[in-house]
Design a protein around this motif. Sequence first.
Motif, short mmCIF file in Angstrom:
data_model
loop_
_atom_site.label_atom_id
_atom_site.label_comp_id
_atom_site.label_asym_id
_atom_site.label_seq_id
_atom_site.Cartn_x
_atom_site.Cartn_y
_atom_site.Cartn_z
N ASP A 160 -40.83 109.59 26.21
CA ASP A 160 -40.29 108.88 27.30
C ASP A 160 -39.86 109.94 28.28
OD1 ASP A 160 -38.91 107.19 28.96
OD2 ASP A 160 -37.64 106.65 27.61
N LYS A 197 -38.53 109.38 30.98
CA LYS A 197 -37.00 109.27 31.69
C LYS A 197 -36.06 110.06 31.20
CE LYS A 197 -38.31 104.64 33.20
NZ LYS A 197 -37.93 102.91 33.00
N VAL A 239 -35.19 113.23 33.15
CA VAL A 239 -34.85 113.04 34.41
C VAL A 239 -33.45 113.89 34.84
CG1 VAL A 239 -34.43 111.61 36.25
CG2 VAL A 239 -36.26 111.01 34.93
N LEU A 249 -43.01 110.04 35.67
CA LEU A 249 -41.96 111.15 35.85
C LEU A 249 -41.80 111.37 37.25
CD1 LEU A 249 -39.57 112.91 34.63
CD2 LEU A 249 -41.59 114.89 34.46
N ALA A 305 -39.89 108.34 38.65
CA ALA A 305 -38.35 108.49 38.17
C ALA A 305 -37.78 109.46 38.74
CB ALA A 305 -38.41 108.61 36.45
N THR A 306 -38.16 110.59 39.55
CA THR A 306 -37.85 111.72 40.09
C THR A 306 -37.98 111.70 41.74
OG1 THR A 306 -39.60 113.10 39.66
CG2 THR A 306 -37.79 113.11 38.02
#
Length: 339
Positions: free
Chosen positions: A211, A213, A216, A250, A253-254
Motif C-alpha cells: 500500500d 499510502k 506518504v 504514490l 498521494a504525494t
Amino acid sequence: MPAPRSRPATLLTAALALTAAAACAPAPTAQPESAPPHHPAGVGLVDESPFWVDPQSDAARQVAAWEAQGRNSDAQVLRRIADRPMALWGPAGDPGPEIRRARASARAAGRTLVLVAYNIPYRDCGQHSAGGARDAAAYRSWIGAFADNIADTKALVVLEPDAVPHLVDGCTRAGHRDERLQLLSEAVDRLKRNKNTKVYLDAGNPAWIPDPKKLVDPLYKAGLDRADGFSLNVSNFQPSSAGREYGAALSKATKGKHFVIDTSRNGDGPLQGDRSQAWCNPPGRALGTPPTDGTGDPLVDAYLWVKRPGESDGTCRGGPPAGKWWPDYALGLARRATD
C-alpha cells in the motif's frame, strides 16, 4: 568501490516470514516486459543516455582483462554493462576522492552524475548490507562531504535506499525513527543547496510495501516536499510496468511527485517460486531497460541502473559478500539481455 553498495535486506515481519528490502521484497507474479530494439553489444551505448559512464567500473576492468586473455566474445557481451551508465555509490569514510574522480570524468564528458547516498546509521537493520555512519554526527559530516564534492556538477542522487521503507515495515527500532527522519530531511536540504543536484528519496518497491499510502507520511517527514521525487526498485527485480503503476499511485498521494526506477536487473522480472530468496542473486535474471531520461511517461524522470549489475547481493547461491563484483553473474545478466 567498497562493499556496502548492493542493497539486499530482510523484512522483519514475523507474520509474513519473508525476506524483503530494496533488493529483497517478495515478488509479484508479473510477466517480463517486452524490450526496446536490440543493439549489438557495445555499439552506440554511451550516446543513448545523458548519464555518465564510469570508465573505471568493475565491468570495464573485467572487459579489459578478458580482452587481454583472448576472451573477446565474453568481453563484447559484457560491454552491455561496461559501456552503460551506472550509479556510483558514495564510499563510507571519506566519499570525497571517489566523487571528485567521477565529477571530473562526468564534466569532461558533458554527462550527468548518478550517485547513491547509502550511509544512514543502523543501515539495513543489521542484515547483509549492515553498517552506515556510527551516529548522527558522523552522518551529518559524511553527507556534507558527499554534497560538497558534487559541488555544481550536474548530478542525480538516490538518497538512502531502504531507509524510509524500513520505517514502515517495522524493521527500524522505535528509538531510531525520529533521528532517521531528521537526518534524511537534513540530507535533502544539504544536497539541494547544490544548484544542479536532483534528489530522489528511496521508496522501496511494489512488492515490499504493497500500500503506497503508508509511505506518504514518512516520506514527507524525510523531506519529500523539498526533494525532486522518489526512487523505486533499487536493487530489486520488479518489472518496470509494476513500478510505473505503483509510482503513479504514490505520486498521486504525494501531490504529483515524479520518480525514477532502477531497471538494472529487471529484464526478466523477479524470480518465481522461491520467494523467500527471490532478492538474493536470483538465477536467470537479465539486464533491464538501459539508463535513459526518455521514458515516455511524464511521471518517470528516468530509468537508471542504480544497482551496478554484476555486484553480489550477498553470500547466497555461491555469491561473494554484498557489493562485491561477481563476473560470472554479470556475464549471465548481459547474455540474457535483449537490449
